[in-house]
Design a protein around this motif. Structure first.
Motif, PDB file in Angstrom:
ATOM      1  N   LEU A   1     -23.206  10.578 -16.448  1.00 57.49           N
ATOM      2  CA  LEU A   1     -24.290  10.763 -17.416  1.00 57.49           C
ATOM      3  C   LEU A   1     -24.340  12.188 -17.958  1.00 57.49           C
ATOM      4  O   LEU A   1     -25.063  12.478 -18.901  1.00 57.49           O
ATOM      5  CB  LEU A   1     -25.639  10.417 -16.778  1.00 57.49           C
ATOM      6  CG  LEU A   1     -25.809   8.985 -16.270  1.00 57.49           C
ATOM      7  CD1 LEU A   1     -27.230   8.771 -15.771  1.00 57.49           C
ATOM      8  CD2 LEU A   1     -25.484   7.989 -17.364  1.00 57.49           C
ATOM      9  N   THR A   2     -23.596  13.081 -17.332  1.00 57.96           N
ATOM     10  CA  THR A   2     -23.613  14.479 -17.763  1.00 57.96           C
ATOM     11  C   THR A   2     -23.104  14.584 -19.197  1.00 57.96           C
ATOM     12  O   THR A   2     -22.091  13.984 -19.537  1.00 57.96           O
ATOM     13  CB  THR A   2     -22.707  15.323 -16.851  1.00 57.96           C
ATOM     14  OG1 THR A   2     -22.944  14.967 -15.511  1.00 57.96           O
ATOM     15  CG2 THR A   2     -22.956  16.803 -17.046  1.00 57.96           C
ATOM     16  N   GLY A   3     -23.796  15.353 -20.002  1.00 60.21           N
ATOM     17  CA  GLY A   3     -23.314  15.585 -21.361  1.00 60.21           C
ATOM     18  C   GLY A   3     -23.813  14.567 -22.358  1.00 60.21           C
ATOM     19  O   GLY A   3     -23.717  14.769 -23.559  1.00 60.21           O
ATOM     20  N   LEU A   4     -24.356  13.455 -21.882  1.00 55.97           N
ATOM     21  CA  LEU A   4     -25.039  12.532 -22.783  1.00 55.97           C
ATOM     22  C   LEU A   4     -26.484  13.007 -22.844  1.00 55.97           C
ATOM     23  O   LEU A   4     -26.925  13.743 -21.968  1.00 55.97           O
ATOM     24  CB  LEU A   4     -24.946  11.109 -22.222  1.00 55.97           C
ATOM     25  CG  LEU A   4     -23.509  10.577 -22.172  1.00 55.97           C
ATOM     26  CD1 LEU A   4     -23.434   9.271 -21.410  1.00 55.97           C
ATOM     27  CD2 LEU A   4     -22.957  10.402 -23.574  1.00 55.97           C
ATOM     28  N   PRO A   5     -27.227  12.578 -23.871  1.00 53.19           N
ATOM     29  CA  PRO A   5     -28.581  13.145 -23.958  1.00 53.19           C
ATOM     30  C   PRO A   5     -29.569  12.596 -22.922  1.00 53.19           C
ATOM     31  O   PRO A   5     -30.728  12.360 -23.224  1.00 53.19           O
ATOM     32  CB  PRO A   5     -29.012  12.817 -25.387  1.00 53.19           C
ATOM     33  CG  PRO A   5     -28.030  11.897 -25.937  1.00 53.19           C
ATOM     34  CD  PRO A   5     -26.850  11.809 -25.059  1.00 53.19           C
ATOM     35  N   VAL A   6     -29.119  12.407 -21.714  1.00 56.06           N
ATOM     36  CA  VAL A   6     -30.005  12.085 -20.594  1.00 56.06           C
ATOM     37  C   VAL A   6     -30.530  13.426 -20.080  1.00 56.06           C
ATOM     38  O   VAL A   6     -29.747  14.355 -19.925  1.00 56.06           O
ATOM     39  CB  VAL A   6     -29.231  11.358 -19.473  1.00 56.06           C
ATOM     40  CG1 VAL A   6     -30.140  11.036 -18.310  1.00 56.06           C
ATOM     41  CG2 VAL A   6     -28.573  10.099 -20.015  1.00 56.06           C
ATOM     42  N   PRO A   7     -31.841  13.542 -19.835  1.00 54.60           N
ATOM     43  CA  PRO A   7     -32.387  14.859 -19.492  1.00 54.60           C
ATOM     44  C   PRO A   7     -31.637  15.600 -18.382  1.00 54.60           C
ATOM     45  O   PRO A   7     -31.465  15.058 -17.293  1.00 54.60           O
ATOM     46  CB  PRO A   7     -33.809  14.535 -19.035  1.00 54.60           C
ATOM     47  CG  PRO A   7     -34.152  13.268 -19.718  1.00 54.60           C
ATOM     48  CD  PRO A   7     -32.872  12.514 -19.894  1.00 54.60           C
ATOM     49  N   GLY A   8     -31.205  16.819 -18.700  1.00 58.58           N
ATOM     50  CA  GLY A   8     -30.748  17.720 -17.659  1.00 58.58           C
ATOM     51  C   GLY A   8     -29.374  17.463 -17.073  1.00 58.58           C
ATOM     52  O   GLY A   8     -29.275  16.911 -15.988  1.00 58.58           O
ATOM     53  N   PRO A   9     -28.299  17.861 -17.770  1.00 61.11           N
ATOM     54  CA  PRO A   9     -26.964  17.714 -17.183  1.00 61.11           C
ATOM     55  C   PRO A   9     -26.816  18.571 -15.932  1.00 61.11           C
ATOM     56  O   PRO A   9     -27.392  19.645 -15.839  1.00 61.11           O
ATOM     57  CB  PRO A   9     -26.030  18.216 -18.291  1.00 61.11           C
ATOM     58  CG  PRO A   9     -26.868  19.118 -19.133  1.00 61.11           C
ATOM     59  CD  PRO A   9     -28.256  18.557 -19.070  1.00 61.11           C
ATOM     60  N   ARG A  10     -26.078  18.077 -14.976  1.00 60.12           N
ATOM     61  CA  ARG A  10     -25.854  18.828 -13.742  1.00 60.12           C
ATOM     62  C   ARG A  10     -24.371  18.868 -13.424  1.00 60.12           C
ATOM     63  O   ARG A  10     -23.673  17.863 -13.589  1.00 60.12           O
ATOM     64  CB  ARG A  10     -26.545  18.147 -12.557  1.00 60.12           C
ATOM     65  CG  ARG A  10     -28.048  18.257 -12.565  1.00 60.12           C
ATOM     66  CD  ARG A  10     -28.483  19.661 -12.229  1.00 60.12           C
ATOM     67  NE  ARG A  10     -29.931  19.817 -12.255  1.00 60.12           N
ATOM     68  CZ  ARG A  10     -30.627  20.079 -13.355  1.00 60.12           C
ATOM     69  NH1 ARG A  10     -30.017  20.192 -14.514  1.00 60.12           N
ATOM     70  NH2 ARG A  10     -31.927  20.241 -13.297  1.00 60.12           N
ATOM     71  N   ILE A  11     -23.907  20.027 -12.962  1.00 53.10           N
ATOM     72  CA  ILE A  11     -22.574  20.108 -12.383  1.00 53.10           C
ATOM     73  C   ILE A  11     -22.766  20.267 -10.889  1.00 53.10           C
ATOM     74  O   ILE A  11     -23.515  21.136 -10.454  1.00 53.10           O
ATOM     75  CB  ILE A  11     -21.794  21.336 -12.905  1.00 53.10           C
ATOM     76  CG1 ILE A  11     -21.476  21.191 -14.381  1.00 53.10           C
ATOM     77  CG2 ILE A  11     -20.517  21.535 -12.113  1.00 53.10           C
ATOM     78  CD1 ILE A  11     -20.691  22.357 -14.950  1.00 53.10           C
ATOM     79  N   SER A  12     -22.108  19.430 -10.101  1.00 53.91           N
ATOM     80  CA  SER A  12     -22.142  19.637  -8.657  1.00 53.91           C
ATOM     81  C   SER A  12     -21.015  20.593  -8.304  1.00 53.91           C
ATOM     82  O   SER A  12     -19.861  20.315  -8.596  1.00 53.91           O
ATOM     83  CB  SER A  12     -21.930  18.326  -7.916  1.00 53.91           C
ATOM     84  OG  SER A  12     -23.133  17.623  -7.837  1.00 53.91           O
TER      85      SER A  12
ATOM     86  N   GLU B   1     -37.247   4.913 -24.811  1.00 56.17           N
ATOM     87  CA  GLU B   1     -38.233   4.255 -23.966  1.00 56.17           C
ATOM     88  C   GLU B   1     -38.611   5.151 -22.785  1.00 56.17           C
ATOM     89  O   GLU B   1     -39.784   5.293 -22.439  1.00 56.17           O
ATOM     90  CB  GLU B   1     -37.597   2.977 -23.440  1.00 56.17           C
ATOM     91  CG  GLU B   1     -38.502   1.788 -23.368  1.00 56.17           C
ATOM     92  CD  GLU B   1     -37.710   0.602 -22.820  1.00 56.17           C
ATOM     93  OE1 GLU B   1     -36.847   0.092 -23.561  1.00 56.17           O
ATOM     94  OE2 GLU B   1     -37.929   0.228 -21.641  1.00 56.17           O
ATOM     95  N   ALA B   2     -37.576   5.761 -22.193  1.00 56.54           N
ATOM     96  CA  ALA B   2     -37.798   6.626 -21.031  1.00 56.54           C
ATOM     97  C   ALA B   2     -38.686   7.792 -21.418  1.00 56.54           C
ATOM     98  O   ALA B   2     -39.604   8.171 -20.684  1.00 56.54           O
ATOM     99  CB  ALA B   2     -36.470   7.126 -20.486  1.00 56.54           C
ATOM    100  N   LYS B   3     -38.418   8.356 -22.593  1.00 54.09           N
ATOM    101  CA  LYS B   3     -39.215   9.497 -23.027  1.00 54.09           C
ATOM    102  C   LYS B   3     -40.676   9.080 -23.160  1.00 54.09           C
ATOM    103  O   LYS B   3     -41.580   9.794 -22.718  1.00 54.09           O
ATOM    104  CB  LYS B   3     -38.670  10.006 -24.359  1.00 54.09           C
ATOM    105  CG  LYS B   3     -39.131  11.402 -24.701  1.00 54.09           C
ATOM    106  CD  LYS B   3     -38.367  11.972 -25.869  1.00 54.09           C
ATOM    107  CE  LYS B   3     -39.288  12.150 -27.050  1.00 54.09           C
ATOM    108  NZ  LYS B   3     -38.582  12.487 -28.298  1.00 54.09           N
TER     109      LYS B   3
END
Ligand code: SF4
Ligand code: SF4
Ligand code: SF4
Lengths: 610, 109
Positions: A69-80, A224-226
């Motif tokens: 999901l990283t990099g898609l406009p889902v809130p808050g990309p994370r790199i582990s 919807e999530a927003k």
């Protein structure tokens, strides 16, 4: 791959700058089992490190892994950021937010793996069509934020950077990796691993599109999530205004606020560092990570030696560990200490615990602080100690090893005041009157961190002092749910703080990748990752003996607050641990059984690496 | 979830924290349409870039948007690129970026 994933992993040998690109889709079933992010990290670390790998040696690898999901406009990309931790010697991962995850994916990789080592510091430049090691002499020695600004000047402000500061260069064992001013891959000392490899920074300069399987579907779900997040007005309003800072008042209320090196659980000066004080005195703005409508991060103003700096913070953990835990009740001192941690590039949680430990030991006459006054809340002492640690000067040289090693070196019974599990300093919850949270710290796969479970919230609502089976069940579910976000590569706050239902994330995954997984299957994957990270640590000697909270929790009753006189009962803890292992399908000694590994479909992988 | 005690907080919930003056802006040729940013409200979340990309390029790639957000401290910056037409080509009242900004930092006048 239809979307979400790119299908490529970049492996760079920093020794000579050579690199290769792995197309993991040829073994796609083997990889998809692990979702991405920390899951991919665990798979690679299991395969490429071993029982005797030195975390600071050239054989250790540093995995910067984004999720589907990283990099898609889902809130808050994370790199582990995953590696064998130099602080704990076992599995370590920590997720960093901001924009770096987006940019990494835009370069066209799911993950970047750093191996080897070099003498002279370099930085790695990655873009859509270029991978290059470049000379870093102009940024060596600079603070992690200065180094970032320098790189942004050079490569344009659209790039994302991961940098280390002096602490990482000097191999302070709890050094962190910094992105976007003050987003940290804080825990487990990944910055020291980067430093040991001679890598000062990584620059991601990609602009490519991250593919997505069902674009319309994802957009609809996101919209919807927003709505769902915003519709919860009070929660959303509070959290976007104060972020995790609001936890401080709560922690004080329910008496779990670490105070003076975890000696107490309520702090008389909490008002002075609370969210409303921060807002009134130092807050200058708010920030959100990429695509996040919440924007929980605070920007505050810091005055240091007559100069003004801006800090991406504070947040609850830093307020607790650099605030109440050091007896600091002045918000200016708090943000100054936080800023220095960010500047030097070290984990503010570990740093807070280490400094608290030093002050307490000095007060008890077990240690001298190079002439600094061992007083709680003394700005001078705290800031000087932070500096000494970053440059390993004087007493800082010992403290830079983390509390576990420092206590071994200092001796004289001071391990009673060393707040850590498996060598990782305890984060911001005092747990004598919270058996569940004690178990959370005891069994978290990286050490005493709350990222896998914060059952303290559930405990204080339902059954604070109980040690029953239900609590252990909730604990395991939380460990799977919370760590899943680090595998998906996005922020977990919209779920855990503003109550966006968990199903949405399953929905995001399905829409992004086109792979149909149910909630049950995705949680199973998270369990699989948890078992593999456990095996990485088991291979390096971890077992039941390491799954206990710090000694202080068992030995010293709370001296004050509503739970005065309470301490953790050793026998009931043992019982909880038994239940925990039983529910997890681990042996009584805390080792995942063959049957469990078989059920999770990783027996073969594990057997190959034992 | 946390039951927050401070009365001040409830007072603040729906009010504006930071006073700000309009800055970074873009105007169409006859001056009838103008977008501007209130920098202190901007959180650098880049949802405006995503919205622009979705409307104008049918992709989710923020890099193809017609504006750029730069995260700077203490305030973020928004730069409208040459090819931004204030969404006039779409024939909509409200430009996509303005509509999707969650903090009301982008304004249309
Ligand atoms: S909730 Fe906070 S940490 Fe999470 S993505 Fe949004 S701004 Fe970043
Ligand atoms: S006004 Fe329209 S074209 Fe211009 S940046 Fe906003 S969304 Fe893009
Ligand atoms: S959507 Fe609004 S708050 Fe977010 S970056 Fe754009 S202008 Fe700033």
């Amino acid at each position: 791959m239809k979307g979400g994933y790119i299908g490529k992993i970049l492996v760079v040998d920093v020794g000579d700058g050579s690199y290769k690109v792995i197309d993991w889709t040829t073994e796609k079933d083997e990889w998809l089992k692990f979702i991405g992010g920390r899951g991919f990290g665990a798979k690679m670390i299991w395969e490429h490190t071993g029982k005797y790998t030195d975390p600071l040696g050239p054989e250790n690898i540093l995995v910067l892994a984004a999720g589907p999901l990283t990099g898609l406009p889902v809130p808050g990309p994370r790199i582990s950021v995953c590696s064998l931790s130099p602080l704990t010697g076992i599995w370590g991962d920590s997720a960093v937010g901001g924009y770096a995850g987006l940019k990494l994916k835009q370069c066209g990789y799911d993950a970047v793996v750093i191996k080897g080592w070099r003498k002279k510091f370099a930085y790695l430049y990655v873009s859509d069509d270029c991978v290059e090691l470049r000379d870093a002499s102009h940024i060596v020695g600079k603070g992690s934020i200065e180094a970032q600004e320098e790189l942004r000047k050079e490569h344009g402000s659209g790039v994302a950077t991961l940098t280390i500061g002096p602490a990482g260069e000097n191999l302070v064992l709890f050094a962190c990796v910094t992105s976007d001013y003050g987003r940290q891959s804080g825990r487990t000392g990944t910055g020291a691993v980067m430093g040991s490899k001679g890598l000062k920074a990584v620059v991601f300069d990609g602009d490519a599109e991250v593919p997505v399987a069902d674009r319309e579907g994802l957009l609809r779900l996101l919209e919807e999530a927003k709505e769902r997040i915003i519709e919860n007005r009070e929660l959303f309003g509070q959290f976007s205004r104060y972020g995790t800072m609001m936890t401080l008042d709560w922690a004080q209320d329910v008496a779990c606020l670490p105070t003076r090196n975890f000696a107490e659980s309520v702090f008389e000066g909490a008002e002075g560092i609370s969210a409303s004080t921060v807002e009134m005195k130092v807050m200058r703005g708010k920030r959100g990570c990429f695509a996040c409508p919440i924007a929980c991060r605070t920007i505050s103003e810091v005055k240091l030696n007559g100069e003004t700096f801006y800090l991406d913070g504070p947040e609850y953990e830093t307020m607790a560990l650099l605030g109440s835990n050091l007896g600091v009740s002045n918000v200016d001192d708090l943000v100054a200490a936080h800023y220095l941690c960010d500047h030097y590039g070290m984990d503010a949680i570990s740093a807070g615990v280490v400094v608290g430990f030093a002050i307490e030991c000095a007060q008890r006459g077990l240690l001298t602080l190079d002439g600094l006054k061992p007083e709680w809340g003394n700005r001078d002492t705290i800031l000087s100690l932070l500096e000494r640690i970053a440059y390993r000067r004087g007493i800082g040289g010992i403290l830079a090893e983390g509390v576990r090693r420092a206590a071994e070196i200092i001796g004289g019974g001071c391990e009673n005041y060393a707040m850590h599990v498996k060598g990782l300093e305890q984060s911001g919850y005092e747990t004598r009157a919270a058996p569940g949270m004690s178990l959370a710290y005891g069994t978290c796969d990286v050490g005493a961190h709350h990222n896998r479970s914060t059952i303290i919230g559930w405990e204080s609502r339902n059954d604070r002092l109980g040690t029953g089976r239900e609590k252990v069940e909730v604990q395991i579910l939380l460990q799977h749910q919370r760590s899943l976000f680090d595998a998906l590569g996005v922020c977990r706050f919209p779920w855990c703080e503003t109550k966006l239902p968990f199903e949405y994330y399953v929905g995001f995954y399905v829409a992004a990748t086109g792979i149909n997984l149910s909630e049950k299957e995705i949680l199973k994957a998270s369990e699989r990752i948890f078992n593999l990270t456990r095996m990485i640590s088991v291979r390096r000697g971890v077992s039941r003996k390491d799954d206990y909270p710090p000694k202080r929790v068992f030995n010293e009753p709370l001296p004050s607050g509503p739970f005065k006189g309470v301490k953790l009962d050793a026998e009931s803890y043992e019982r909880m641990l038994d239940t925990y292992y039983e529910l997890r399908g681990w042996s009584r000694d805390g080792i995942p059984t063959r049957e469990k590994l078989e059920e999770l479909g990783i027996l073969e992988l594990v057997e190959k690496g034992i | 979830m946390v039951a927050f005690r401070s009365a001040r907080l409830n007072f603040y919930l729906n009010t504006t924290l930071f006073e700000s003056k309009p800055n970074f802006e873009k105007e169409n040729s006859n001056g009838s349409r103008r977008i501007f940013l209130m920098p202190e409200r901007c959180t650098a979340c880049m949802l405006c870039m995503v919205a622009c990309a979705v409307e104008h390029t049918s992709s989710l790639n923020p890099s193809s948007a017609r504006l750029r957000v730069e995260n700077k401290l203490p305030t973020a910056e928004v730069i409208f690129l040459e090819n931004c037409d204030l969404c006039e080509s779409l024939g909509v009242d409200m430009p996509a970026c303005v509509q999707k900004c969650p903090k009301g930092a982008l304004r249309l006048r």
